[in-house]
Each structure stands twice: as structure tokens, then as C-alpha cells.
Scaffold this active site. Structure first.
Site, mmCIF file in Angstrom:
data_model
loop_
_atom_site.group_PDB
_atom_site.id
_atom_site.type_symbol
_atom_site.label_atom_id
_atom_site.label_comp_id
_atom_site.label_asym_id
_atom_site.label_seq_id
_atom_site.Cartn_x
_atom_site.Cartn_y
_atom_site.Cartn_z
ATOM 1 N N SER A 221 1.088 -1.249 0.570
ATOM 2 C CA SER A 221 -0.116 0.300 0.399
ATOM 3 C C SER A 221 0.913 1.434 0.270
ATOM 4 O O SER A 221 1.974 1.737 -0.961
ATOM 5 C CB SER A 221 -0.691 -0.178 1.163
ATOM 6 N N ASP B 55 -9.979 -3.639 -4.839
ATOM 7 C CA ASP B 55 -9.783 -3.137 -4.345
ATOM 8 C C ASP B 55 -9.663 -1.499 -4.991
ATOM 9 O O ASP B 55 -9.148 -1.191 -6.716
ATOM 10 C CB ASP B 55 -7.777 -2.872 -4.470
ATOM 11 N N HIS C 285 -7.975 -4.660 0.015
ATOM 12 C CA HIS C 285 -7.387 -3.922 0.146
ATOM 13 C C HIS C 285 -6.446 -4.583 0.918
ATOM 14 O O HIS C 285 -7.129 -4.563 1.688
ATOM 15 C CB HIS C 285 -7.117 -2.125 -0.403
#
Length: 307
Positions: free
Chosen positions: A151, A247, A278
Site C-alpha cells: 500500500s 480494491d 485491499h
């Protein structure tokens, strides 16, 4: 839009029950949101797999943790940058992921804490990561060194590599980048399809980026790596990219993979995991897709490390 996998659907149902009444962490003052995020992530860090060595240390003054798996193959090592929207999380919230990565790659992993927004906006966290990388390379001088992140951590890892040549830094042998945030196009196909989740939402990502980087600095590739030139991307080492099917950030990785492929790069790999949200790699104790994702990244890494 792909459907949730059975395991992902069951886990999200459990989380909805556990987190009933819990506020959105990004709507709280930063310190409160950070404390809540730490508490919510405790569930991913229980009954952790044992390591041959686990020790706390510092990298240029940054708190760090060194994890060596029992099946260390002796030829590679990884610096892992945790996610959390540039604002939340730590080496502790992502220790389970770091251990899973170490086991999959059969190599030591060092993870660390870096400066968080909004108190420390761009480029403060990236500067910490750059200093940590230089220290890590010295620490692991007898191994092929790599970098990884999930991320926001994937953004920082990629940004670090993009600016390494101009700063006289050395590139890693490879990088393992999981569902990264690489752009600020909130009208991408995945942002539109998954604006309201499940899990990460467009609104949360907008708040994270507002905290992290001022609008006038967003054209910089070190802030949002999809702004990089083709020449910058072509100079990168072999990359392993992965994305989650459900996501808002999926399009960021798809676009990055497409640009790399158009440059004729042959060694990169992109894996898309359908049916998961995610952050799913935090959940490897519960999700077969997460275990598969670590295994795939590990296989890629071991091929590079063995060269």
C-alpha cells in the site's frame, strides 16, 4: 466486478461484527486514528510463526525489527516498508506480514517505523526510508538486497528507487510491491467500481493523500510514482507487482504494469488476486489467497536472489 471469494466474504462478515460501532479511523484526529488502527491490527499479529532470530534494533535512529526465518537460504535480504496510508501503522502492526514474507522468501526481513503524516508530510517519511535503505544495505552487505512494501509502503519503496540514481544511491536487486498507491486519479476504473469498498474507500484514500502530500507536490514522481518518466521506469530493477481485485487502488498497479510492459521489460511480474480486498495480505492466517500471494512473491524473489 468480481465477487468476494468465500473466505474473504466470511472474514468480512466477522470483521463487520467485531467492528460494529467503530469509527472510520481517517475521520478522527491523527493520533486517535493511529491508536485505533494499531488496536484493530492486533488481530493479524497473534500466534505468529517462529523465527530463527527476532531482534529489535535501530536503523539510523529508526526503531526496527530484524526477522530471520528458519529456512534462510543465505543469499538475499529484504527491507520491508509497512503500509497504513502514510499516516497509520508500524513495524508492530505489520509484523505478521513481515514474518510471512521472510518465510516465503526464505530470507531475513527488516521492518521499521518511519515518520507519519499529517504531522510529518511528504517527503519526511520517504527521507526516513531512504536513510533506512542505506543503513540496511550496509548491514546486509554480504547478501543481495531487496526492498518491499504494501500500500503506502509500496509507494515509498518505488519512490525510493525512482530517486536513488539522482541521489547517488544504489538500487536493490529487486522489489516486491503489494497493492500500492501510485497515483491520485480518483476517477480510475477501480476507484469508480470500489469507491465505497468493501474495506478501503475512495474517501479514505483522498484523506490519506491530503494528509501526506500537498497538491502542488503531487506531480513529483517521488510522491506519486506513476508520474515518473518512461526513462525512470525503465531504469528500475526487476519488479514483482500484485493487486487485489476488489480494491480502489487496483488500477494504479494495472497501469504501472502496463507501462512497464510497454517499455519492453521482460523480468517483471504482475499478479492479480481476484475476490479479495485491499490489505488482504495482512490476513494470511485466515485467507488462502493471502498465503498464495506470499508464496508467489517468494518464488519471484528467490529466483532473483539466487542469480
Amino acid at each position: 466486478m468480481s465477487a468476494l471469494s468465500p473466505a474473504m466474504a466470511a472474514l468480512l462478515a466477522r470483521l463487520a461484527d467485531e467492528d460494529a460501532g467503530v469509527p472510520d479511523t481517517t475521520t478522527l484526529p491523527a493520533a486517535e486514528g493511529r491508536a485505533l488502527a494499531a488496536r484493530l491490527n492486533e488481530r493479524w499479529n497473534r500466534d505468529l510463526p517462529p523465527m530463527a532470530l527476532e531482534e529489535d534494533l535501530t536503523l539510523v535512529g529508526l526503531p526496527a525489527r530484524h526477522l530471520v526465518p528458519e529456512e534462510d537460504e543465505g543469499n538475499g535480504a529484504i527491507l520491508y516498508i509497512h503500509g497504513g496510508g502514510f499516516s497509520f501503522c508500524s513495524k508492530d502492526t505489520h509484523e505478521g506480514a513481515a514474518r510471512a514474507l521472510a518465510n516465503a522468501c526464505r530470507a531475513p526481513v527488516v521492518t521499521f517505523d518511519y515518520s507519519l503524516a499529517p504531522e510529518h508530510p511528504y517527503p519526511a517519511g520517504l527521507e526516513d526510508c531512504s536513510r533506512a535503505w542505506d543503513s540496511f544495505r550496509f548491514m546486509m552487505a554480504d547478501r543481495r538486497t531487496a526492498i518491499s512494501g504494501d500500500s503506502a509502503g509500496a509507494n515509498l519503496a518505488l519512490a525510493l528507487m525512482l530517486r536513488a540514481p539522482e541521489g547517488g544511491g544504489l538500487l536493490p536487486a529487486t522489489a516486491l510491491l503489494f497493492y500500492g498507491v501510485y497515483d491520485d486519479d480518483f476517477d480510475s476504473p477501480s476507484y469508480i467500481a470500489h469507491a465505497d469498498g468493501p474495506g478501503l474507500t475512495r474517501g479514505k484514500m483522498q484523506r490519506y493523500l491530503d494528509w501526506y502530500v500537498a497538491p502542488h507536490r503531487r506531480p513529483e514522481a517521488a510522491a506519486l510514482p506513476l508520474k515518473a518518466t518512461d526513462a525512470q521506469l525503465k531504469a528500475l530493477p526487476p519488479l514483482y507487482l500484485s493487486a487485489a481485485g476488489l480494491d480502489p487502488l487496483r488500477s494504479d498497479t494495472e497501469r504501472l504494469a502496463a507501462r512497464l510492459a510497454a517499455l519492453g521489460r521482460q523480468e517483471d511480474r504482475f499478479d492479480l488476486y481476484d475476490g479479495v480486498v485491499h490489505g488482504f495480505m495482512q490476513m494470511s492466517a485466515h485467507l488462502p489467497e493471502a498465503r498464495a500471494a506470499f508464496a508467489d512473491a517468494g518464488a519471484f524473489f528467490r529466483t532473483i536472489a539466487a542469480k
